[in-house]
Design an enzyme around this catalytic site. Structure first.
Site, PDB file in Angstrom:
ATOM      1  N   ASP A 165     -47.274  39.900 -15.726  1.00  0.00           N
ATOM      2  CA  ASP A 165     -46.086  38.820 -15.932  1.00  0.00           C
ATOM      3  C   ASP A 165     -44.680  39.109 -15.924  1.00  0.00           C
ATOM      4  OD1 ASP A 165     -48.631  37.207 -16.287  1.00  0.00           O
ATOM      5  OD2 ASP A 165     -48.645  37.603 -18.097  1.00  0.00           O
ATOM      6  N   LYS A 219     -43.579  39.901 -10.918  1.00  0.00           N
ATOM      7  CA  LYS A 219     -43.929  40.802  -9.701  1.00  0.00           C
ATOM      8  C   LYS A 219     -43.829  39.803  -8.380  1.00  0.00           C
ATOM      9  CE  LYS A 219     -47.845  42.143 -11.159  1.00  0.00           C
ATOM     10  NZ  LYS A 219     -47.506  41.730 -12.901  1.00  0.00           N
ATOM     11  N   GLY A 240     -51.953  35.727 -11.908  1.00  0.00           N
ATOM     12  CA  GLY A 240     -51.163  34.202 -11.753  1.00  0.00           C
ATOM     13  C   GLY A 240     -49.734  34.586 -11.094  1.00  0.00           C
ATOM     14  N   HIS A 241     -49.510  34.881  -9.810  1.00  0.00           N
ATOM     15  CA  HIS A 241     -48.158  35.180  -9.458  1.00  0.00           C
ATOM     16  C   HIS A 241     -47.438  33.810  -8.904  1.00  0.00           C
ATOM     17  CE1 HIS A 241     -49.892  39.582  -8.428  1.00  0.00           C
ATOM     18  NE2 HIS A 241     -49.566  39.298  -9.732  1.00  0.00           N
ATOM     19  N   GLN A 243     -51.636  42.116 -12.648  1.00  0.00           N
ATOM     20  CA  GLN A 243     -51.583  42.641 -14.143  1.00  0.00           C
ATOM     21  C   GLN A 243     -50.225  43.736 -14.497  1.00  0.00           C
ATOM     22  OE1 GLN A 243     -55.002  42.803 -12.647  1.00  0.00           O
ATOM     23  NE2 GLN A 243     -54.529  40.427 -13.426  1.00  0.00           N
TER      24      GLN A 243
HETATM   25  P1  IMP Z   1     -59.116  39.908 -17.991  1.00  0.00           P
HETATM   26  O1  IMP Z   1     -58.652  40.884 -17.095  1.00  0.00           O
HETATM   27  O2  IMP Z   1     -59.254  38.488 -17.678  1.00  0.00           O
HETATM   28  O3  IMP Z   1     -60.644  40.306 -18.542  1.00  0.00           O
HETATM   29  O4  IMP Z   1     -58.319  39.975 -19.308  1.00  0.00           O
HETATM   30  C1  IMP Z   1     -58.018  41.272 -19.986  1.00  0.00           C
HETATM   31  C2  IMP Z   1     -56.739  41.419 -20.563  1.00  0.00           C
HETATM   32  O5  IMP Z   1     -55.771  41.332 -19.576  1.00  0.00           O
HETATM   33  C3  IMP Z   1     -56.180  39.864 -21.150  1.00  0.00           C
HETATM   34  O6  IMP Z   1     -55.499  40.388 -22.354  1.00  0.00           O
HETATM   35  C4  IMP Z   1     -55.599  38.920 -20.524  1.00  0.00           C
HETATM   36  O7  IMP Z   1     -54.670  38.314 -20.958  1.00  0.00           O
HETATM   37  C5  IMP Z   1     -55.010  39.994 -19.507  1.00  0.00           C
HETATM   38  N1  IMP Z   1     -54.564  39.787 -18.304  1.00  0.00           N
HETATM   39  C6  IMP Z   1     -55.400  39.533 -17.130  1.00  0.00           C
HETATM   40  N2  IMP Z   1     -54.765  39.393 -16.087  1.00  0.00           N
HETATM   41  C7  IMP Z   1     -53.477  39.341 -16.565  1.00  0.00           C
HETATM   42  C8  IMP Z   1     -52.395  38.895 -15.649  1.00  0.00           C
HETATM   43  O8  IMP Z   1     -52.310  38.534 -14.651  1.00  0.00           O
HETATM   44  N3  IMP Z   1     -51.051  38.687 -16.538  1.00  0.00           N
HETATM   45  C9  IMP Z   1     -50.994  38.976 -17.880  1.00  0.00           C
HETATM   46  N4  IMP Z   1     -52.223  39.536 -18.601  1.00  0.00           N
HETATM   47  C10 IMP Z   1     -53.511  39.086 -17.809  1.00  0.00           C
END
Ligand code: IMP
Length: 427
Positions: free
Chosen positions: A13, A16, A40-41, A225
């Protein structure tokens, strides 16, 4: 334009989407290489806001080719909905500007279900997953029972693989989780249908991208991420299940490291994270509220409030090392406009000892005391500043100090969500 990887250098977040969007205009291909629709971009074009989850942000520029690389996991329903939504907003999406590696692993409803059931069982040690089935899909990939896009085009292959998967998974669902599981027939028909819809987008990503490089065209690799969510280099186990770091761009696309010209890391002027896990510089509640509201710090995928804190130079130095960052882009300077004082964490103290490097031991991160440098704020609106030289003196001093501590130049500064609220520089 060279081949550039853009990665998040904090916990995701960082903005990017916006930086990729700005850089996209000078590249020919924009490529996602890991993660899935957990990302989520957010990109603002004029007065319109787009939130992209799977499709690279380059789709908003005419004439760019967007590729979803083999390292991504794809929920076909989410991808299809994203295509439809973009078309509704007047954005062209067809096989000329969107290609998907036929080697991407496919997310099924059983991945989402098992993720939810496991998170529930974890209780207080839950990860805070977005619940999109990302981790379980990568688990199947590593377990060599995953189903890939190409399998959806072959009905016998899909039959065999799905049958074997469901036999085992339904047994686990029933015996361990007391959950009824999934009907083979329903999933089989549904996913054959997705295969029919998505076939026209399928490609061999490595061939496409290497051909493009051979023709002198350029590629922008869009990380999702952030480094601290990387499975190997992040705050394990509070991470996502892929390699969000620069190395992931090569394994996730089939482009070799010697074709990469530069790596840019994106950081916020402060720090945020969603989900659980250690966060040494997390704000106290009053400041948390102020920055969260000013920075609109709510997850673009799940809407969850983001945790906010001061800039942590220990974690960003770690990101600079593991990604080999050539420069960084600093976003959301404007969010700190109302802060009287601004802090930078330069080290941690743990059991009386100073710790200047990112520790692999999560206990240290959980229990350390951040050591801060404290600076006066600038207390001026920076959102319309167009050049580094026009930033208030204390904002320039802050950026200069970040660049000195991090021993890395700041190549891009962003003072708001619009394309125009961005400037290039060389601090
Ligand atoms: P998962 O990848 O959905 O299993 O989430 C694992 C961890 O990564 C959690 O803490 C999510 O909140 C975090 N996470 C996954 N995708 C994003 C992203 O695009 N931005 C910020 N945090 C993310």
């Amino acid at each position: 334009m060279p081949n550039i990887i853009v990665v998040g250098a904090q916990w995701g977040d960082e903005g990017k989407g916006k930086i990729i969007d700005v850089l996209s205009k000078d590249s020919d291909y924009v490529v996602r290489y890991q993660g899935g629709n957990n990302a989520g971009h957010t990109v603002v074009v004029g007065e319109r806001e787009f939130v992209l989850h799977l499709i690279p942000s380059g789709i908003l520029h005419r004439g760019k080719v967007c590729v979803i690389g083999n390292g991504v996991v794809v929920d076909p329903e989410a991808l299809w909905n994203e295509i439809i939504e973009l078309r509704k907003k007047g954005i062209k999406v067809n096989e000329d500007n969107l290609m998907v590696s036929d080697e991407v692993h496919i997310i099924f409803p059983y991945h989402k279900a098992i993720e939810r059931l496991k998170e529930d069982r974890r209780g207080s040690s839950k990860i805070g997953s977005t619940g999109r089935g990302i981790g379980p899909c990568y688990t199947d990939k590593a377990d060599r029972c995953g189903i890939r896009l190409a399998d959806l085009f072959e009905k016998d292959m899909l039959y065999e693989k799905l049958k074997a998967n469901l036999k085992e998974k339904n047994e686990i669902f029933r015996k361990i989780y007391n959950f009824k599981g999934f009907s083979f027939k329903e999933l089989y028909d549904q996913y054959l249908n997705y295969g029919k819809r998505l076939k026209r987008y399928a490609c061999n990503c490595s061939i496409i991208l290497n051909d493009c490089i051979a023709k002198g065209k350029s590629i922008l690799f869009e990380g999702a991420q952030g480094t601290l969510l990387d499975m190997d280099h992040g705050t394990y186990p509070f991470v996502t299940s892929s390699n969000a770091t620069a190395g992931g761009a090569c394994t996730g696309t089939g482009v070799s490291p010697n074709k990469i010209d530069s790596v840019i890391g994106v950081v916020k002027a402060y720090t945020t994270r969603v989900g659980e896990g250690p966060f040494p510089t997390e704000f106290p509640p009053d400041l948390m509220e102020q920055i969260r509201n000013k920075g609109k710090e709510f997850g673009a995928t799940t809407g969850r409030p983001r945790r906010c804190g001061w800039f942590d130079a220990v974690i960003v130095s770690h990101s600079i090392r593991v990604n080999g960052l050539d420069s960084i882009a600093v976003t959301k300077i404007d969010v700190l406009d109302d802060s009287n004082t601004i802090k930078i964490c330069v080290a941690y103290k743990y059991k009386g000892k100073l710790c200047e490097n990112f520790p692999g031991d999560i206990n240290i991160l959980n229990n350390c005391e951040p050591i801060y440098e404290v600076y006066p704020g600038w207390l001026e609106d920076t959102s319309s500043v167009q050049r580094y030289e026009d930033l208030p003196l204390n904002a320039r001093r802050y950026l200069k100090r970040l660049s000195t501590i991090l021993k890395t130049k700041i190549s891009i500064v962003s003072v708001g969500s619009k394309r125009t609220q961005t400037f290039y520089n060389n601090i």
